[in-house]
Each structure stands twice: as structure tokens, then as C-alpha cells.
Design an enzyme around this catalytic site. Structure first.
Site, PDB file in Angstrom:
ATOM      1  N   GLU A 272       0.917  -1.225  -0.026  1.00  0.00           N
ATOM      2  CA  GLU A 272       0.045   0.313  -0.090  1.00  0.00           C
ATOM      3  C   GLU A 272       0.872   1.113  -0.055  1.00  0.00           C
ATOM      4  O   GLU A 272       0.845   2.292  -0.848  1.00  0.00           O
ATOM      5  CB  GLU A 272      -1.047   0.018   1.192  1.00  0.00           C
ATOM      6  CG  GLU A 272      -1.780   1.251   1.446  1.00  0.00           C
ATOM      7  CD  GLU A 272      -3.031   1.246   0.511  1.00  0.00           C
ATOM      8  OE1 GLU A 272      -3.175   2.206  -0.302  1.00  0.00           O
ATOM      9  OE2 GLU A 272      -3.660   0.340   0.611  1.00  0.00           O
ATOM     10  N   ASP A 276       1.180   3.844  -3.099  1.00  0.00           N
ATOM     11  CA  ASP A 276       0.969   5.432  -3.087  1.00  0.00           C
ATOM     12  C   ASP A 276       2.043   6.426  -3.376  1.00  0.00           C
ATOM     13  O   ASP A 276       1.744   7.451  -4.074  1.00  0.00           O
ATOM     14  CB  ASP A 276       0.480   5.715  -1.549  1.00  0.00           C
ATOM     15  CG  ASP A 276      -0.962   5.142  -1.164  1.00  0.00           C
ATOM     16  OD1 ASP A 276      -1.734   4.740  -2.130  1.00  0.00           O
ATOM     17  OD2 ASP A 276      -1.215   5.134  -0.009  1.00  0.00           O
ATOM     18  N   SER A 475      -7.042   2.489  -3.929  1.00  0.00           N
ATOM     19  CA  SER A 475      -5.699   2.957  -3.695  1.00  0.00           C
ATOM     20  C   SER A 475      -4.828   3.419  -4.849  1.00  0.00           C
ATOM     21  O   SER A 475      -3.891   4.021  -4.324  1.00  0.00           O
ATOM     22  CB  SER A 475      -5.204   1.878  -2.828  1.00  0.00           C
ATOM     23  OG  SER A 475      -5.465   1.599  -1.628  1.00  0.00           O
ATOM     24  N   GLY A 539     -22.866   5.898 -16.712  1.00  0.00           N
ATOM     25  CA  GLY A 539     -23.622   6.480 -17.661  1.00  0.00           C
ATOM     26  C   GLY A 539     -23.116   7.842 -18.205  1.00  0.00           C
ATOM     27  O   GLY A 539     -21.941   8.165 -17.499  1.00  0.00           O
ATOM     28  N   GLY A 541     -22.320  11.542 -18.227  1.00  0.00           N
ATOM     29  CA  GLY A 541     -22.289  12.515 -17.267  1.00  0.00           C
ATOM     30  C   GLY A 541     -21.723  11.772 -15.958  1.00  0.00           C
ATOM     31  O   GLY A 541     -21.081  10.892 -15.810  1.00  0.00           O
TER      32      GLY A 541
END
Length: 563
Positions: A272, A276, A475, A539, A541
Site C-alpha cells: 500500500e 501510494d 488505492s 452512464g 455525465g
């Protein structure tokens, strides 16, 4: 000493009677999966507890955030300093004095506050803490991905009713370390590699989001970015250097972190933490990067709360912060959620951009009185952060258009009402989507998330000197989007403009300008007959799976560079 014992005894009698109250009656106190009790803690063992003092002028703070974050406001971009925020929200002298006297009478030691004076952290023995917080019973627990030890109480605590106007909650009792938004998937099978990629790397990110070799930090501004690490997750400087050697050859970059705030452990690197740092620094290339390392300096401390305290105690902070952790909304008390939300308001008022991962459980699922409902995540559901969902390539081995990553977290808060900045977009989605789940599964009037998305599937990461493929989760998407916003801040600073700050009001006003609209795919949810594992679907937008979409850097820069 006899007087102090007498005072504690009187307090205990008072708490046991009607002159007590519970600050967090709705806090979940069950043991999270994967944690085991090791038994009661010795009565003389020391605990570090954090007392959240009642703030002033929270409504005024909310209005100021709206003013500095709305492009239509004459105050847009005129952010407050930490000192301004402290002057606004610091507790009343009566609150500070009342809580200090109460803690002093209990024998609390080494108490210290933050610049905003709205948190007070003190040391007490277990015996003192259990007398002070009637009902609490401290045990040691072990669990989490790295088998860490924490001290917590699963029993409700009460405080003297006289403190009700002064204390929001006590940190270090109930909440276990937050969970990570990270998965590792099996490698897909493919025959032949001509014209294909074998996983997401910085070059794939830069190709998909139209970043050129020139789209890097200039090195001439005070621009900076940061990520936060919890759960005893650490990165290794040697892993970052190796990652940049393998994958950073075609763009200027920095191969080391500028500053680590907190304790950086010497144990094994965490995937992790490695993910990052490596992708924040390769997307936001050549920009000064900080790492907030908040494992909790003591077993009784809450790492996420410690990170918030750091933000409340430093005047000069990075402009963009990415965080890849979260909890289920329903597992946290209302007092805690509302107070943390105010901390995000404080950051927004100062012009900080906070990005949180939307989670890796789709719409989530839980059963209430044998009826299924979707399960939103916090802080992803806060109206004062920008939440990042996840996507996959339509063809997993080609840099093509993106579709929904089925694990991408999203939905509607059961705590926060829908902020005005997103009402129009949400109404449009709810009125036009052909695949809405039953209305009983979600709160259509709640804060809807995510706001944006990025690739979250199939990343390469270097951790403990080993290149690891097919790491997935929001993440991954969160630091990528954060790095791209840092590049836009670079252009704004070079043009004499303030950093972006709290992005959402502008993001929704621009209705997805500068973003690739993701229109295919649905995320996962409850495995029952009614919805059959399907949550919301994307969908045209905005949608509660991928938000407004994924970044198209040149177009997004054009949309966000305007004053």
C-alpha cells in the site's frame, strides 16, 4: 493524593447516576474481522487518549469554505491561514478550562494541544482512564494485515453531563485502524505481446491521460503533494529509487521523498505504502512529495486521528493530499464522523485538496432487520473531500477506452445530506439511468460519490526490492489523480494563481470538462435475488461509480487553469 482519589470517586458516582452522558452512543463496538483479543491490559499501563474539544463557529466556517471554493464568489481562492482557522474555531476559554481541570483532577499527564486548540492529547494509566471514562474496559488486540497490536475498549463509555457542551468524543477507545483500498488480482492470460502492455506502469498512465515528457514539475515553485500512511505501512527509499529506475526513464522525476512527517518504520515495506508513493510521484512527476507516516506511536493511538492532528498543527502544508483508507459509515459514531468532517472543512478553508479512495467493495452491502441495503464508506462520503473511483481498460492489455472497475466504491451517504454543488448532476443521473437499484437500497438525498476516477486495475509496484504485478484498487487511482492535480497546481502557481483547493464546487460547475466520460459497466453489491450482485451502473455525465470520469490532462489543465 487523597483529594484526587476523592474527586475521582465522586466523578465515578456521578457518572453512574443520571448526571452522565454518552458522547458516542451509536459507535459500533464489535470486534472487526481479523482481530483477536489478547486479554485485559495491566492497570498501570500508560494510554494516550485524545479529547476532541467542542469548536466554535462551525457554521461560519462552512460559509467561508463555500466562498473560497466557488469560482463565482469574489472570495474564490482567498484561503485562510492556519492562524485564521484557529481564531475562528478554537474552543471557548470555558471549554478549555473545564476540560483541563477535569483531566488534571484525574491525574492526566503530559497534555498537549494543537495550534487550533480543539484537540487535547494526554497520558493516563489504564486505571485512571477506566475511572475517568466510566464503563470503558481496555483490552489488547492483535490483527490487521501486519498483525499489529492496539489497545481498545469495546464497551461504551460515559462522561459527566457537565462536559456535554465541551467534549465531542474521546479518541483511542473504540475505533480500530482503518482498512485499505487495495487488492491483488491474478494475472490475466494473454498469448503474444506485440502492441500490448502487461500491466499499468507510469508510461501507460501517461499515455492514457495524455501526459507528455514536458508535463512535470518545474522545480521553481513551492508546489508540493503528500500521501498518508497508516496500519504500520511504510515505504522504502530503495524501492522508490528502483521503481523510478525501471519505470521513470522517459520523464523527469524525483527519486526520493522530500519529507517524512511522523515515524518511518524500519520493517518490511508495505505494498500500500509503496503504491501510494510511487504513483503519486510518477503522476505528479518532479514535484516535492511528503509522506505522512502515522502508524500510531502507541498502541492506544488512532492513526487516522493522529494524521488530522498533524494537519491542525502545521502552517505550511502540501497543496494536495491523497489518502487510500476508509471505514464503513455505519461503523463510526455520528459525533466522530461530524467532527472529522469539520476537520476536512478546516483543510478546505486553507486551500488544501484532499482526495480519498472510494473503496473496493462497490456499493457495499449490509443487512438491517433482514433487509439488504448498500453500505457507504467514510471519509469517501464527506462532502468536503474529492473522492476517487476506479476504472479498467476495456481491453486489459491495450491502452484503450476505460470501463468501470467492478470493485469501484460509490453510492450515497446515510449521514451527510446532498451538497448543493452536486444536486443538479445527481438529479440528472437518477432521472436518466435505466439500471437503478430499488430505492430502498440507498439514500437518494445523501451526499453522492465518487466525484472522479482513474485506472485502478493491474498496477506494477516495487516493494521490498521486488517488482509486483497486478496490484489493484482505488488505492491506485487516488494517488494518480492527486499527482495530476499537482501538475495543474504547478501551472497555476507559475501563472500567479492560488492552488486549486477544495475542488468539488468547480468540478461540478464545469460538468466534467477535461475528463473522459466512462459510460460502460456496473459495480458490485449485495449477492441476493433482488439485485444479484449489481450496484449502480455508469452512464453519460456524472454517476456514482466513476463520478465525472478520468483525467484528460491537456483538457483538464485548460478547464482548471482559468482564474
Amino acid at each position: 493524593m487523597r483529594l484526587r482519589t476523592c474527586l475521582l470517586g465522586l466523578l465515578a458516582l456521578c457518572v453512574a447516576s443520571k448526571c452522565s452522558y454518552s458522547p458516542e452512543p451509536d459507535q459500533q463496538r464489535t470486534l472487526p474481522p481479523g482481530w483477536v483479543s489478547l486479554g485485559r491490559v495491566d492497570s498501570e499501563e500508560e494510554l494516550s487518549l485524545t479529547f476532541a474539544l467542542r469548536q466554535q463557529n462551525v457554521e461560519r466556517l462552512s460559509k467561508l469554505v463555500q466562498a473560497v471554493s466557488d469560482p463565482g464568489s469574489p472570495h474564490y481562492g482567498k484561503y485562510l491561514t492556519l492562524e485564521d482557522v484557529a481564531e475562528l474555531v478554537r474552543p471557548s476559554p470555558l471549554t478549555f478550562r473545564t476540560v483541563q481541570k477535569w483531566l488534571s483532577a484525574a491525574g492526566a499527564r503530559n497534555c498537549h494541544s494543537v495550534t487550533t486548540q480543539d484537540f487535547l492529547t494526554c497520558w493516563l494509566s489504564v486505571r485512571q482512564a477506566e475511572l475517568l471514562l466510566s464503563g470503558a474496559e481496555f483490552h489488547r488486540y492483535v490483527g490487521g494485515p501486519t498483525e499489529i497490536h492496539v489497545i481498545r475498549s469495546l464497551r461504551p463509555y460515559q462522561l459527566p453531563k457537565a462536559l456535554a457542551p465541551h467534549v465531542d468524543f474521546v479518541g483511542g477507545l473504540h475505533r480500530f485502524p482503518p482498512t485499505s483500498s487495495l487488492r491483488q488480482r491474478p494475472e490475466p492470460q494473454v498469448s503474444g505481446t506485440v502492441g500490448l502492455h502487461l500491466g499499468v506502469t507510469p508510461s501507460v498512465i501517461r499515455q492514457r491521460y495524455n501526459l507528455t515528457a514536458q508535463d512535470v514539475g518545474s522545480g521553481t515553485t513551492n508546489n508540493s503533494q503528500a500521501c498518508a500512511q497508516f496500519l504500520e505501512q511504510y515505504f522504502h527509499a530503495s524501492d522508490l529509487a528502483e521503481f523510478m529506475r525501471l519505470f521513470g526513464g522517459n520523464f523527469a522525476h524525483q527519486a526520493s521523498v522530500a519529507r517524512v512527517v511522523g515515524q518511518q518504520g524500519r520493517g518490511r515495506a508495505g505494498i500500500e505504502a509503496s503504491l501510494d508513493v510511487e504513483y503519486l510521484m510518477s503522476a505528479g512527476a518532479n514535484i516535492s512529495t511528503w509522506v505522512y507516516s502515522s502508524p500510531g506511536r502507541h498502541e492506544s493511538q488512532e492513526p487516522f486521528l493522529q494524521w488530522l492532528l498533524l494537519l491542525s498543527n502545521e502552517s505550511a502544508l502540501p497543496h494536495v493530499h491523497t489518502v487510500s483508507y476508509g471505514d464503513d459509515e455505519d461503523s463510526l459514531s455520528s459525533a466522530y464522523i461530524q467532527r472529522v468532517n469539520t476537520e476536512f472543512m478546516k483543510a478546505a478553508a486553507r486551500g488544501l485538496t484532499l482526495l480519498f479512495a472510494s473503496g473496493d467493495s462497490g456499493a457495499g452491502c449490509w443487512s438491517v432487520s433482514r433487509r439488504h441495503q448498500f453500505r457507504p464508506s467514510f471519509p469517501a462520503s464527506s462532502p468536503y473531500v474529492t473522492t476517487v473511483g476506479g476504472t479498467s481498460f476495456q481491453n486489459p492489455f491495450r491502452v484503450t477506452t476505460e470501463i468501470v472497475d467492478y470493485i469501484s466504491g460509490g453510492g450515497f451517504s446515510n449521514v451527510f445530506p446532498q451538497p448543493s454543488y452536486q444536486e443538479e448532476a445527481v438529479v440528472q443521473f437518477l432521472s436518466s439511468s435505466p439500471h437503478l437499484p430499488p430505492s430502498s437500497y440507498f439514500n437518494a438525498s445523501g451526499r453522492a460519490y465518487p466525484d472522479v476516477a482513474a485506472l485502478s486495475d493491474g498496477y506494477w509496484v516495487v516493494s521490498n526490492s521486488v517488482p509486483i504485478p497486478w496490484v489493484s484498487g482505488t488505492s491506485a487511482s487516488t494517488p494518480v489523480f492527486g499527482g495530476i492535480l499537482s501538475l495543474i497546481n504547478e501551472h497555476r502557481l507559475l501563472s500567479g494563481l492560488p492552488p486549486l483547493g477544495f475542488l468539488n464546487p468547480r468540478l461540478y460547475q464545469q460538468r466534467g470538462a477535461g475528463l473522459f466520460d466512462v459510460t460502460r459497466g456496473c459495480h458490485e453489491s449485495c449477492l441476493n435475488e433482488e439485485v444479484q450482485g449489481q450496484g449502480f451502473c455508469s452512464g453519460p455525465g456524472w454517476d456514482p461509480v466513476t463520478g465525472w470520469g478520468t483525467p484528460n490532462f491537456p483538457a483538464l489543465l485548460k478547464a482548471l487553469i482559468k482564474p
